[in-house]
Enzyme design. Structure first.
Site, PDB file in Angstrom:
ATOM      1  N   GLU A   1       5.405  -2.752   1.279  1.00 59.53           N
ATOM      2  CA  GLU A   1       4.028  -2.830   1.791  1.00 59.53           C
ATOM      3  C   GLU A   1       3.234  -3.675   0.818  1.00 59.53           C
ATOM      4  O   GLU A   1       2.990  -3.238  -0.308  1.00 59.53           O
ATOM      5  CB  GLU A   1       3.394  -1.433   1.852  1.00 59.53           C
ATOM      6  CG  GLU A   1       4.052  -0.452   2.790  1.00 59.53           C
ATOM      7  CD  GLU A   1       3.673  -0.682   4.232  1.00 59.53           C
ATOM      8  OE1 GLU A   1       2.825  -1.543   4.503  1.00 59.53           O
ATOM      9  OE2 GLU A   1       4.253  -0.007   5.082  1.00 59.53           O
TER      10      GLU A   1
ATOM     11  N   CYS B   1      -6.151  -3.257   0.542  1.00 65.03           N
ATOM     12  CA  CYS B   1      -5.131  -4.159   1.105  1.00 65.03           C
ATOM     13  C   CYS B   1      -5.491  -4.533   2.532  1.00 65.03           C
ATOM     14  O   CYS B   1      -5.250  -5.661   2.948  1.00 65.03           O
ATOM     15  CB  CYS B   1      -3.752  -3.508   1.040  1.00 65.03           C
ATOM     16  SG  CYS B   1      -3.654  -1.903   1.820  1.00 65.03           S
TER      17      CYS B   1
END
Ligand code: NDP
Length: 504
Positions: free
Chosen positions: A250, A284
């Site tokens: 990720e 993010c």
């Protein structure tokens, strides 16, 4: 000064006189808030070995036994939520309410993973199909064993818990390596888990710098779940390749927000500011680029500037934006702003002077050339770019034009769902921002440089399980082709059947 494997120097006072320990600092004050061991390969191996043994016991508890314990842990986190929020604020500098909000999401995800693990992973019957009518077929998702989790500092509880909670609910033991900036959060999570599961070290924590993470990759864990930057993600993959250890990656994003001509501009401006600037832009899935249709661009920019102007950076309790947690990021943010301005962008709010380490005030840049770093690379600060486009087709083309593909936002009254489908992104919020992260049933993850694999939701549970397929013969079939004792006509008969069934 040593260089960590991440290429990051554990500057910023992290090193302590004793090389076996490092200090965790409050980025607002530089004050030491904790000291943690630097675990080397031997300690990492010992923690993984203990977790492997504990994992067998944990898997043997079954869904109900694990569920009871995970429920107890969830209740403990709720009871002591302020205590953990204080650790998060101390290590990241983020405002207390932002830390609390992060924990609200942690608790909701932990609850979902616990409630749904059995439904998603238990043994189920699968139709054997026409040719195998005399068989029973079952599929079951079994635990992998030990999952190594490597986490970032920006959401030091929410992000790794997307792997930890789901891996534990799926029946695995976990060894967690928190970021060097937030080791206290990792230690708190593991210590409280041990309070409710005192029998065996099912959830271990190892602390240190990048080398400790690399040692975890090499330790023989059954999977590594990594969340962090794309550059480190590639290193983690390369290290895991040495032992063929599967890995979930990720990584970062450069998430776009598209504003259509019929959008609710007030809501879109609010979303751009919150999505781009909350957590001081260190998200993010935060908004970094905005593409707004020409017809509404002026009004939209005014609304964004009006809202963003009111935000106050600082370390005091009422501040809107905390500090930039990782000191080296301040130069990246300044560089992106300067480069954009040098190449013709306009600063409609703030500018290079907004960067006053460790704080960065809100910055809004317009007319930013598409090949600027501020458009192409993750800035990770409270800055947004706003570029006008003639129509949404152009907005989509530009939105899809980076190597990243984590998340995206669309504001459109009439065609939000349609635009969402045309975005190259793992997650999209329509007429809201970052909403997908708060829906535990939805998978979370990206494409391209944003990584692969999924946490959260059913896919997130299956990431931490190995499917096992079983067939059981129930009775003898009329045609038995898979034996040397088959008659000479068996395969011909079978083919006749196949032609009848599939050949027309
Ligand atoms: P980094 O990539 O610098 O570090 C992530 C983790 O990897 C840290 O624990 C780090 O340890 C560890 N690490 C560093 N080097 C190695 C190595 N060689 N082998 C194994 N592990 C290693 O990311 P940041 O902590 O700076 O986090 C910010 C990044 O994370 C941003 O790019 C952000 O977009 C991304 N992110 C992605 C999310 C997602 O779900 N897609 C969610 C949240 C953040 P140490 O800190 O000790 O160096």
């Amino acid at each position: 000064m040593t260089q960590t494997a991440s290429g990051r120097t554990p500057a910023s006072g992290h090193e302590s006189a004793d090389a076996t320990q490092f200090a965790s600092l409050d980025p607002r004050t530089g004050e030491v808030v904790g000291r943690h061991p630097v675990h080397g390969p031997d300690e990492v191996a010992a923690t993984v070995e203990a977790a492997r043994e504990a994992g067998r016991w944990w898997a043997g508890l079954g869904f109900a036994g694990r569920g009871e314990r995970l429920d107890a842990w969830r209740k403990l986190i709720v009871e002591r939520l302020d205590e953990l929020a204080t650790v998060i604020s101390a290590e990241t500098g983020k405002p207390a309410d932002d830390a609390r909000l992060e924990l609200v999401l942690v608790v909701d995800h932990l609850h979902w993973a616990t409630r749904n693990a059995e439904r998603v992973l238990r043994r189920r019957r699968v139709s054997p199909g026409m040719l195998m009518y005399n068989f029973a077929a079952t599929l079951e998702y079994q635990p992998l064993g030990v999952v190594g989790v490597i986490g970032p500092w920006n959401y030091p509880a929410f992000t790794p818990m997307g792997s930890i909670a789901y891996a534990l609910a799926a029946g695995n033991a976990v060894v967690f390596k928190p970021s060097e900036y937030t080791p206290g959060v990792g230690a708190w999570l593991a210590a409280t888990f041990a309070e409710v599961v005192p029998e065996h070290p099912v959830f271990g924590v190892v602390t240190g710098f990048g080398e400790t993470g690399a040692a975890l990759c090499r330790s023989g864990v059954d999977k590594v779940a990594f969340t962090g930057s794309t550059a480190t993600g590639k290193r983690v993959m390369a290290t895991c390749a040495e032992t063929l250890t599967p890995v979930l990656v990720e990584c970062g994003g450069k998430d776009p927000l598209i504003v259509d001509a019929d959008a609710d501009l007030h809501a879109a401006a609010e979303a751009a500011v919150w999505g781009g600037m909350s957590n001081a832009g260190q998200t993010c899935v935060g908004v970094e680029r905005v593409y707004v249709v020409d017809a509404v661009a002026d009004r939209f920019v005014d609304l964004v500037v009006k809202r963003a102007k009111a935000l106050r950076p600082g370390g005091e309790p009422g501040a809107d934006l905390g500090p930039i947690t990782m000191p080296s990021q301040v130069d990246v943010i300044r560089g992106h702003i300067q480069d954009a301005l040098d190449r013709g962008a306009r600063a409609v709010l703030g500018g290079v002077d907004s960067v006053r380490s460790p704080y960065v005030g809100p910055v809004v840049l317009t007319d930013v050339p598409e090949d600027c770093a501020a458009i192409r690379d993750e800035t990770f600060g409270p800055t947004i770019t706003i570029n006008r486009v003639p129509d949404v087709d152009e907005a989509l083309r530009l939105a899809n034009g980076t190597r990243y593909g984590l998340a995206a936002t669309v504001f459109s009254r009439s065609r939000g769902a349609d635009l969402a489908r045309r975005l190259r992104a793992g997650m999209v919020s329509v007429n809201s921002v970052i909403a997908f992260a708060a829906v535990p049933g939805l998978p979370f993850g990206g494409v391209g440089d944003s990584g692969f694999g999924r946490i959260h939701g059913e896919d997130g549970l299956r990431e931490f399980a190995r499917p096992q397929a079983v067939t059981r013969r129930r009775f003898r079939a009329v045609l038995e082709p898979m034996t040397f004792a088959r008659g000479s006509r068996t395969v011909r008969r079978l083919l006749r059947l196949v032609r009848l069934r599939y050949g027309r």
